[in-house]
Design an enzyme around this catalytic site. Structure first.
Site, PDB file in Angstrom:
ATOM      1  N   ILE A  14       0.836  -1.209   0.000  1.00  0.00           N
ATOM      2  CA  ILE A  14       0.000   0.000   0.000  1.00  0.00           C
ATOM      3  C   ILE A  14       0.875   1.265   0.000  1.00  0.00           C
ATOM      4  O   ILE A  14       0.354   2.370   0.124  1.00  0.00           O
ATOM      5  CB  ILE A  14      -1.017   0.023   1.165  1.00  0.00           C
ATOM      6  CG1 ILE A  14      -0.368  -0.313   2.512  1.00  0.00           C
ATOM      7  CG2 ILE A  14      -2.147  -0.945   0.910  1.00  0.00           C
ATOM      8  CD1 ILE A  14       0.243   0.869   3.176  1.00  0.00           C
ATOM      9  N   TYR A  18       7.354   3.825   0.646  1.00  0.00           N
ATOM     10  CA  TYR A  18       7.356   5.092  -0.095  1.00  0.00           C
ATOM     11  C   TYR A  18       7.005   6.254   0.821  1.00  0.00           C
ATOM     12  O   TYR A  18       7.705   7.279   0.857  1.00  0.00           O
ATOM     13  CB  TYR A  18       6.362   4.989  -1.254  1.00  0.00           C
ATOM     14  CG  TYR A  18       6.065   6.279  -1.968  1.00  0.00           C
ATOM     15  CD1 TYR A  18       7.034   6.899  -2.740  1.00  0.00           C
ATOM     16  CD2 TYR A  18       4.811   6.863  -1.873  1.00  0.00           C
ATOM     17  CE1 TYR A  18       6.757   8.086  -3.410  1.00  0.00           C
ATOM     18  CE2 TYR A  18       4.525   8.044  -2.535  1.00  0.00           C
ATOM     19  CZ  TYR A  18       5.497   8.650  -3.305  1.00  0.00           C
ATOM     20  OH  TYR A  18       5.213   9.818  -3.962  1.00  0.00           O
ATOM     21  N   LYS A  38      14.478  -0.799  10.590  1.00  0.00           N
ATOM     22  CA  LYS A  38      13.498  -1.851  10.313  1.00  0.00           C
ATOM     23  C   LYS A  38      14.017  -3.153  10.899  1.00  0.00           C
ATOM     24  O   LYS A  38      15.187  -3.519  10.696  1.00  0.00           O
ATOM     25  CB  LYS A  38      13.266  -1.995   8.799  1.00  0.00           C
ATOM     26  CG  LYS A  38      12.156  -2.970   8.433  1.00  0.00           C
ATOM     27  CD  LYS A  38      11.693  -2.761   7.000  1.00  0.00           C
ATOM     28  CE  LYS A  38      10.482  -3.635   6.687  1.00  0.00           C
ATOM     29  NZ  LYS A  38       9.820  -3.240   5.426  1.00  0.00           N
ATOM     30  N   ASP A  56      13.933  -1.896   0.894  1.00  0.00           N
ATOM     31  CA  ASP A  56      13.163  -0.867   1.588  1.00  0.00           C
ATOM     32  C   ASP A  56      14.078   0.181   2.207  1.00  0.00           C
ATOM     33  O   ASP A  56      13.862   1.387   2.070  1.00  0.00           O
ATOM     34  CB  ASP A  56      12.278  -1.488   2.674  1.00  0.00           C
ATOM     35  CG  ASP A  56      11.146  -2.327   2.116  1.00  0.00           C
ATOM     36  OD1 ASP A  56      11.000  -2.364   0.875  1.00  0.00           O
ATOM     37  OD2 ASP A  56      10.417  -2.938   2.907  1.00  0.00           O
ATOM     38  N   GLU A 116      10.023   1.320  10.628  1.00  0.00           N
ATOM     39  CA  GLU A 116       9.046   0.757   9.690  1.00  0.00           C
ATOM     40  C   GLU A 116       8.770  -0.702  10.008  1.00  0.00           C
ATOM     41  O   GLU A 116       9.697  -1.504  10.169  1.00  0.00           O
ATOM     42  CB  GLU A 116       9.541   0.874   8.245  1.00  0.00           C
ATOM     43  CG  GLU A 116       8.504   0.380   7.247  1.00  0.00           C
ATOM     44  CD  GLU A 116       9.001   0.360   5.811  1.00  0.00           C
ATOM     45  OE1 GLU A 116       8.198   0.042   4.920  1.00  0.00           O
ATOM     46  OE2 GLU A 116      10.193   0.649   5.582  1.00  0.00           O
ATOM     47  N   SER A 118       6.765  -4.486   9.098  1.00  0.00           N
ATOM     48  CA  SER A 118       6.678  -5.379   7.942  1.00  0.00           C
ATOM     49  C   SER A 118       5.213  -5.692   7.686  1.00  0.00           C
ATOM     50  O   SER A 118       4.532  -6.223   8.575  1.00  0.00           O
ATOM     51  CB  SER A 118       7.439  -6.680   8.207  1.00  0.00           C
ATOM     52  OG  SER A 118       8.784  -6.421   8.537  1.00  0.00           O
ATOM     53  N   ASN A 180      -2.350   7.151   1.244  1.00  0.00           N
ATOM     54  CA  ASN A 180      -1.504   7.116   0.054  1.00  0.00           C
ATOM     55  C   ASN A 180      -2.368   6.934  -1.204  1.00  0.00           C
ATOM     56  O   ASN A 180      -3.515   6.518  -1.126  1.00  0.00           O
ATOM     57  CB  ASN A 180      -0.495   5.968   0.181  1.00  0.00           C
ATOM     58  CG  ASN A 180       0.570   6.027  -0.898  1.00  0.00           C
ATOM     59  OD1 ASN A 180       0.955   7.101  -1.353  1.00  0.00           O
ATOM     60  ND2 ASN A 180       1.052   4.870  -1.307  1.00  0.00           N
TER      61      ASN A 180
END
Length: 226
Positions: A14, A18, A38, A56, A116, A118, A180
Site C-alpha cells: 500500500i 514510499y 526496520k 526498503d 518501519e 513489515s 496514500n
C-alpha cells in the site's frame, strides 16, 4: 536518546515504504537529525555473490539522503514472504534481544527515528517451537506509538478501522493515518470522514502518486514522535 515512531500499514503493497521515505525526508529537510530502522525485511534482491540488498532501507536512504549506517535493518531475508516464513526457509529466526539492541543503538544516533514495520500490524515475525511473535508484539516491546499508512481508495474504511481497533486492543497508541495514492473525489473524501469518525484518529496527510514531499508541516510531523 532520541524519539521514535512506528510506521505500519493496513496491509502489504500500500506504499508504506514510499511514505516512510517521505516522512524521513521531511524531517531531514527541516534540519532535524532523522534516521530509519526496520527489524526485518523479506524479499531482498540477491546479488551474484549472494549479498542481500535491503530494498526498503535503500529506498528510504535514497529518498531522504541518509548515510547507509542511518538506515539500519536487523534481519534481511531473500524470499518475498512474511518474515516468519522467510526465517523458517533460511533457518535464521529473529532474536528479539538483538532487535531491541539494534533499535536502541539507532535511536541513540538520532533525534527522530522512524521505525518501519513489515506488512500489516498482525504480520508474523517469528513462529516456531520457541516463540510466537507478531508485529504488534514488537511495537509493544519497543514502547512505540503507531502511524498507519492506508490506501486512499476503495476498501480503506474497513482496513483502517480494523487496524485501529487492533492497536487499541493491544494498547498501542495511534497517532493517526496517512492516506496514500490520493486522487481526491467524493469517495476518497468520504473515506477520510468515515475513518476519522469511526476511529477517532485524524488523517494527517494525503499523498498523491509521485509526490516528492510529504504534504504535512515538519513541526506537526515531529510532534508525533515519542
Amino acid at each position: 536518546m532520541g524519539k521514535a515512531l512506528f510506521i505500519t500499514g493496513t496491509g502489504t503493497d500500500i506504499g508504506k515504504t514510499y511514505v516512510t521515505g517521505l516522512i524521513v525526508k521531511k524531517l531531514r529537510d527541516a534540519g532535524l537529525r532523522a534516521g530509519y530502522y526496520k527489524a526485518a525485511l523479506s524479499g531482498a534482491e540477491t546479488l551474484a555473490d549472494g549479498t542481500l540488498l535491503p530494498g526498503d532501507a535503500l529506498h528510504v536512504a535514497h529518498t531522504a539522503g541518509l548515510a547507509p549506517e542511518d538506515a539500519a535493518v536487523s534481519y534481511i531475508y531473500r524470499d518475498a514472504v512474511s518474515p516468519h516464513l522467510a526465517a523458517q526457509i533460511e533457518g535464521r529466526p529473529m532474536d528479539f534481544d538483538k532487535v531491541e539492541q539494534d533499535f536502541h543503538t539507532a535511536k541513540e544516533r538520532m533525534d527522530y527515528l522512524t521505525v518501519e514495520g513489515s506488512g500489516g500490524i498482525i504480520c508474523p515475525l517469528r513462529w516456531d517451537n520457541e516463540e510466537h511473535v507478531i508485529l504488534d508484539d514488537l511495537a509493544l516491546r519497543l514502547g512505540l506509538s503507531a502511524l498507519v499508512v492506508a490506501d486512499a481508495g476503495l476498501g480503506t474504511i474497513n482496513a483502517a478501522v480494523l487496524t485501529a481497533e487492533h492497536l487499541k486492543m493491544r494498547g498501542i497508541p495511534l497517532k493517526g493515518f496517512i492516506f496514500n495514492n490520493w486522487t481526491g473525489g467524493t469517495m476518497q473524501e468520504d473515506n477520510v470522514k468515515m475513518v476519522e469518525a469511526l476511529t477517532g484518529a485524524p488523517v494527517l496527510a494525503r499523498v498523491e502518486h509521485g509526490d516528492a514531499a510529504l504534504p504535512m508541516a515538519a513541526d506537526a510531523l515531529a510532534a508525533l514522535y515519542d
